[in-house]
Design an enzyme around this catalytic site. Structure first.
Site, PDB file in Angstrom:
ATOM      1  N   ILE A 195      51.213  45.431  42.322  1.00 35.25           N
ATOM      2  CA  ILE A 195      51.049  45.814  40.913  1.00 35.25           C
ATOM      3  C   ILE A 195      49.602  46.119  40.593  1.00 35.25           C
ATOM      4  CG2 ILE A 195      51.736  45.256  38.564  1.00 35.25           C
ATOM      5  CD1 ILE A 195      53.561  43.211  39.533  1.00 35.25           C
ATOM      6  N   GLY A 196      48.674  45.614  41.421  1.00 34.87           N
ATOM      7  CA  GLY A 196      47.289  45.810  41.014  1.00 34.87           C
ATOM      8  C   GLY A 196      46.326  45.975  42.161  1.00 34.87           C
ATOM      9  N   THR A 233      47.526  37.732  46.886  1.00 31.63           N
ATOM     10  CA  THR A 233      46.331  37.755  47.736  1.00 31.63           C
ATOM     11  C   THR A 233      46.192  36.421  48.470  1.00 31.63           C
ATOM     12  OG1 THR A 233      45.282  39.351  46.292  1.00 31.63           O
ATOM     13  CG2 THR A 233      43.815  38.078  47.711  1.00 31.63           C
ATOM     14  N   VAL A 259      43.453  35.297  41.297  1.00 33.31           N
ATOM     15  CA  VAL A 259      42.669  35.516  40.079  1.00 33.31           C
ATOM     16  C   VAL A 259      43.449  36.232  38.981  1.00 33.31           C
ATOM     17  CG1 VAL A 259      40.431  35.533  41.175  1.00 33.31           C
ATOM     18  CG2 VAL A 259      41.750  37.659  41.054  1.00 33.31           C
ATOM     19  N   GLY A 260      44.758  36.378  39.159  1.00 35.61           N
ATOM     20  CA  GLY A 260      45.486  37.236  38.239  1.00 35.61           C
ATOM     21  C   GLY A 260      45.621  36.712  36.831  1.00 35.61           C
ATOM     22  N   GLU A 261      45.572  35.405  36.632  1.00 32.73           N
ATOM     23  CA  GLU A 261      46.120  34.892  35.392  1.00 32.73           C
ATOM     24  C   GLU A 261      45.202  34.087  34.485  1.00 32.73           C
ATOM     25  OE1 GLU A 261      49.362  33.586  37.961  1.00 32.73           O
ATOM     26  OE2 GLU A 261      50.635  33.875  36.217  1.00 32.73           O
ATOM     27  N   SER A 269      49.749  34.558  40.548  1.00 34.88           N
ATOM     28  CA  SER A 269      48.488  34.899  41.241  1.00 34.88           C
ATOM     29  C   SER A 269      48.584  34.592  42.723  1.00 34.88           C
ATOM     30  CB  SER A 269      47.300  34.138  40.617  1.00 34.88           C
ATOM     31  OG  SER A 269      47.139  34.481  39.262  1.00 34.88           O
ATOM     32  N   ARG A 270      49.764  34.834  43.314  1.00 27.89           N
ATOM     33  CA  ARG A 270      50.003  34.338  44.660  1.00 27.89           C
ATOM     34  C   ARG A 270      49.859  35.357  45.772  1.00 27.89           C
ATOM     35  NH1 ARG A 270      54.751  36.019  46.720  1.00 27.89           N
ATOM     36  NH2 ARG A 270      54.634  34.458  48.368  1.00 27.89           N
TER      37      ARG A 270
END
Lengths: 159, 752
Positions: B485-486, B529, B710-712, B526-527
């Site tokens: 997604i990113g 990576t 680091v997503g959240e 955030s899992r």
């Protein structure tokens, strides 16, 4: 419902299609002609994901009927790059990591190109103002704005 | 601000993402771009009522419309009984899952699907919806979490009883679950505290706001095999949900994850996939469905509105000695909401010896709520950070001072019982303190102000799989199951490349369908990576070990005598680069495929994020402008710093939208009045300054490269930082989100 014959030009290529009067240009681009690079985000003119150029003017293709394409020059994201290189805005979006999910990216690229065609040396505020009709939910816009400013610099220098 | 790269060659660099060119040229295929021969288009009829009993549905006129190929209602979904199903993320009640896809007995929110049509065009399908006659018995709706808990409130589910502290009370109510965490003796600690502050807070229902609407394309073959192309955060959980709703074995379902246009937690549940499948089965043709934007707002997401009460006590030295939280979340139409996660976050930034967290999961007549980036954390950070600032004010301390004095750190035991491994909260706060922004003057003028805040997300591990095929030219094809997604294709490929001494460009990552890769859990928590990156690392080690054997064959030595370092295999005087050895696989036994699966829950490292927000408030209109904004976050190790910054910036701006603009407006009878991007106003480029980032790296000892994810965490602190800045600017501090202009104006009127 009987269909209407439309003659138009898409990314420089003369194109004909049949459509119903009620079909948006977005729908015909995507579902009839296969130009799926132009995205649907809201279908009511509020997100800019379906941005295209019509005779050089930035338009939400969801708000334009396909029959209105008659005789027009349509530009989509698929027409931005040349066979041997990306357009500077495309290249700068990659270098600046200015996309995350990428769904808004085609609309931003088309809008950014329209900006630079119109104003080759925009300020940060002018870029933010011009792109305010394109929504991005992933990036917070920071890297998009930097990419467009950097692309403007490059376009400016090579001009 | 750049991250250090710790002696790594690939990690910490900023290569262009592997899927980048596809995404800037319009060639990447997202869910809605799926095109198949003989494709039909599906549309969904939705309840106009927030709460109604469905008395009858007559589809005969729709069926008769030329071009219509199939019509479905809820009773067409298989009834596998009312059982619990495990979808890989804990048990779910099948009836709720099924009824949210297509209602059977009751519509529980405005926008609840009640019927679906497939036709030769989307327009014909839409016309057919108008021909479906539904007879409703309209019931009173309840839309507020506290009202829903009251005696005599309209009851959504006739058979729902409150689960309290793990026991079924037998008491019928909209309160689905009540639970509590305790640490030490909070009553005693409060009695002994020198300063005690208590406040209550409310936050509105908000939506994840991904730009791509939900979509699904399904093809049901004559042999009973089903293929679903969709935009999902997790192809395997989508497969599990489709299998459960359709009562069919997962072996008959293949989910092909197309590119996904944003999710933020909202594209974990399935909505259209089972419907498209049944329409395909009934019509004998593939069916594509794309949700309208109003339907996205009315029927998917959102994340819970909340009522939160926070009490905290401190001693004269500024040490926080006690904390008490009451957290009530709207889970929407079905239970199983996110209040449990909120409990893990509410006091997560502080070391507090005694406390209590009291949680309520409540159904209301809104769409079933789902995760939204650090789900539950933003609501409670808004509340806790306010009370911490009030304690500081009472004690004559600076906001940053009280946070540093009480920061959670390695070994801190949270009130919900978790003991922190190595954590970076203190380092994040110190980076705020040391930043140029913090040390710069507060914005001048009578209406400028500054606030700070901190927030947390615990991150998750879960299962990931990778396979890696070595190509004869020295590159590697890396297959993974995590939908990207990113930019995670690249952050995962970079860890693979680092391990084998390759360039990022030499690894070609690809996201595969559910038949082509081992089970991989959702892109969430955030899992990716962290966990999929770990799977790539392990797969790279597997490749390394196999290549050591091949080199040993060539050199006629034992495999144990071959060493590998920085892309080169060595034994005695022999040495061979990875690329050269890759070219000699044919003569040493054929192809090499590395593989790995991981389930690394034990190594998960949480992440803290903190903000400095400078604002200017217009006291006449109540409008708040963000003048300058800094986000600091602990990445553990920033694999691709540009995409780490991107997560920090994007999460911050979602938090800014939540703080200032975003909310669901319901009419009194429960109709959503702002189901468009015009009226549900997410931040635009014109609303914002650049978002300054400072990456802190406190490596996670639980991961081979120190990754935290680091997503959240970055979405949690902005509303509190902005609230503090508003107070600094004009002396009022809203206790309700969003802090929209009329609320500011009213607060100013009340304070003068």
């Amino acid at each position: 419902m009987s269909k209407i014959h439309v003659q138009t030009t898409i990314n420089g290529e003369p194109t004909e299609f049949l459509c119903e009067p009620r079909q948006s240009l977005l729908e015909v681009l995507r579902e009839t002609l296969g130009f799926t690079g132009t995205k649907e985000g809201c279908n009511d003119g509020n997100c800019g994901a379906c941005s295209i150029a019509v005779d050089g003017v930035l338009v939400d293709s969801c708000l334009m009927l396909a029959v209105e394409a008659e005789g027009k020059e349509i530009g989509t994201v698929e027409g931005l790059a040349s066979p041997d290189s990306l357009h500077p805005v495309q290249q700068k979006f990659l270098e600046h990591a200015a996309l995350q999910c990428g769904i808004c990216t085609p609309g931003f690229l088309v809008a950014s190109k329209a900006l630079l065609d119109h104003n080759p040396n925009p300020s940060e505020h002018e870029v933010r103002h011009w792109l305010a009709g394109n929504l991005c939910r992933c990036t917070g816009y920071d890297k998009i704005i930097r990419a467009v400013l950097d692309a403007a610099e490059e376009v400016h220098q090579s001009a | 601000m750049s991250a250090t790269n710790g002696g790594y060659k690939v990690i910490g660099t900023r290569p262009i993402r592997h899927d980048g060119v596809d995404k800037v040229t319009g060639r990447a295929i997202y869910g809605a771009d799926t095109r198949l021969a003989g494709l039909l288009y599906g549309q969904v009829l939705r309840s106009p009522h927030a709460h109604a009993r469905i008395k009858s549905i007559d589809t005969s006129k729709a069926v008769a419309l030329p071009g219509v190929k199939a019509v479905l209602t809820g009773t067409d979904l298989p009834d596998a009984g009312d059982q619990m199903v495990d979808l890989g993320e804990g048990p779910a009640r099948l009836k709720y899952l099924r009824d949210n896809v297509l209602a059977t007995d009751k519509a529980l929110y405005s926008g609840h699907p009640v019927a679906a049509v497939a036709a030769t065009s989307a327009h014909i399908a839409e016309e057919a919806l108008d021909l479906i006659e539904v007879e409703y018995e309209v019931l009173e709706a309840v839309l507020d979490v506290r009202e829903a808990m009251q005696e005599g409130a309209p009851q959504l589910h006739d058979d729902m009883t409150t689960q309290e502290f793990g026991e079924d009370t037998g008491r019928k109510s909209n309160l689905a679950t009540h639970f509590e965490h305790r640490l030490g003796d909070a009553d005693k600690a409060f009695a002994e505290a020198d300063v005690v502050v208590e406040r209550e807070f409310q936050t509105a229902t908000v939506h994840q706001g991904y730009i791509e609407p939900h979509n699904a394309t399904a093809s049901w073959n004559a042999d009973g095999q089903l293929t679903v192309w969709t935009s999902t955060q997790g192809s395997f959980t989508a497969r599990a949900q489709v299998g459960a709703v359709l009562d069919m074995p997962i072996s008959r379902i293949k989910v092909v994850p197309q590119e996904i246009g944003g999710g933020f937690g909202g594209k974990i549940p399935v909505y259209l996939e089972p419907v498209a499948a049944l329409l395909s089965k009934a019509s004998g043709q593939p069916v594509k469905m794309i949700m309208t934007r109003p339907a996205v707002f009315e029927s998917t997401g959102p994340t819970p509105g909340s009522y939160v009460k926070i009490k905290m006590g401190a001693d004269k030295s500024g040490k926080i000695v006690a904390a008490d939280a009451y957290i009530a979340f709207e889970s929407g139409a079905y239970p199983g909401g996110l209040v449990g996660a909120a409990a893990m976050c509410v006091f997560s930034c502080y070391d507090i010896p005694d406390g209590r967290i009291d949680c309520y999961d409540v159904v209301v007549n809104k769409p079933r709520s789902f995760a939204y980036r650090a789900p539950g954390s933003t609501q409670v950070a808004f509340a806790t950070e306010h009370v911490v600032d009030l304690l500081a004010a009472e004690l004559g301390m600076e906001p940053l001072e009280i946070r540093l004095k009480n920061t959670a750190t390695t070994g801190t035991r949270r009130i919900d019982g978790v003991v922190y491994p190595k954590m970076g909260c203190k380092e994040v706060l110190e980076a705020i303190r040391d930043s140029e922004h913090y040390q710069s003057p507060v914005p001048a003028g009578p209406n400028g102000g500054r606030g700070i805040s901190v927030g947390y997300w615990f991150n998750v591990g879960l299962k990931s799989s990778c396979t890696a095929s070595v190509n004869s030219d020295g590159t590697v094809s890396l297959v993974e199951g995590s939908t990207d997604i990113g930019g995670t294709r690249t952050s995962v490929a970079m860890q693979f490349a680092e391990t084998l001494g390759l360039r990022a460009e030499d690894v070609k990552p690809q996201v595969a369908d559910t038949d082509s890769i081992g089970h991989t859990d959702v892109t969430g928590g955030s899992r990716v990576t962290y966990a999929t990156g770990w799977a790539a690392y392990k797969a790279a080690l597997d490749v390394r070990d196999q290549l050591c054997e091949r080199a040993a064959q060539l050199w006629e030595v034992e495999a144990g005598q071959v060493e590998f370092d920085d892309g080169v295999f060595r034994s005695g005087d022999n040495e061979m680069a990875f690329k050269e050895l890759a070219g000699r696989l044919e003569e040493t036994g054929g192809p090499v495929i590395g593989r790995a699966t991981v389930d690394p829950d034990s190594g998960v490292g949480g992440s803290f994020a903190a903000n400095i927000a400078d604002v200017e408030v217009d006291p006449e209109t109540g409008k708040v402008d963000i003048l300058r904004f800094t986000v600091v976050q602990d990445a553990g190790r920033a694999i691709h710093p540009a995409y780490v910054e991107g997560q920090m910036q994007g999460g911050s701006v979602q938090g800014i939208g939540w703080a200032l603009n975003e909310e669901y407006f319901y009419s009194g009878d429960g109709h959503l009045d702002n189901s468009s991007f015009l009226d549900y106003r997410i931040p635009t480029s014109l609303d914002l300054p650049m978002i300054e980032t400072i990456i802190v790296e406190v490596p996670n000892p639980g991961h081979p490269y120190g990754v935290r994810g680091v997503g959240e965490a970055n979405i949690a602190p902005p509303p509190a930082a902005i609230a503090a800045a508003i107070e600094d600017a004009v002396g009022v501090r809203p206790q309700e989100l969003p802090m929209k202009p009329d609320r500011i104006v009213a607060a100013l009127a009340g304070s003068s």
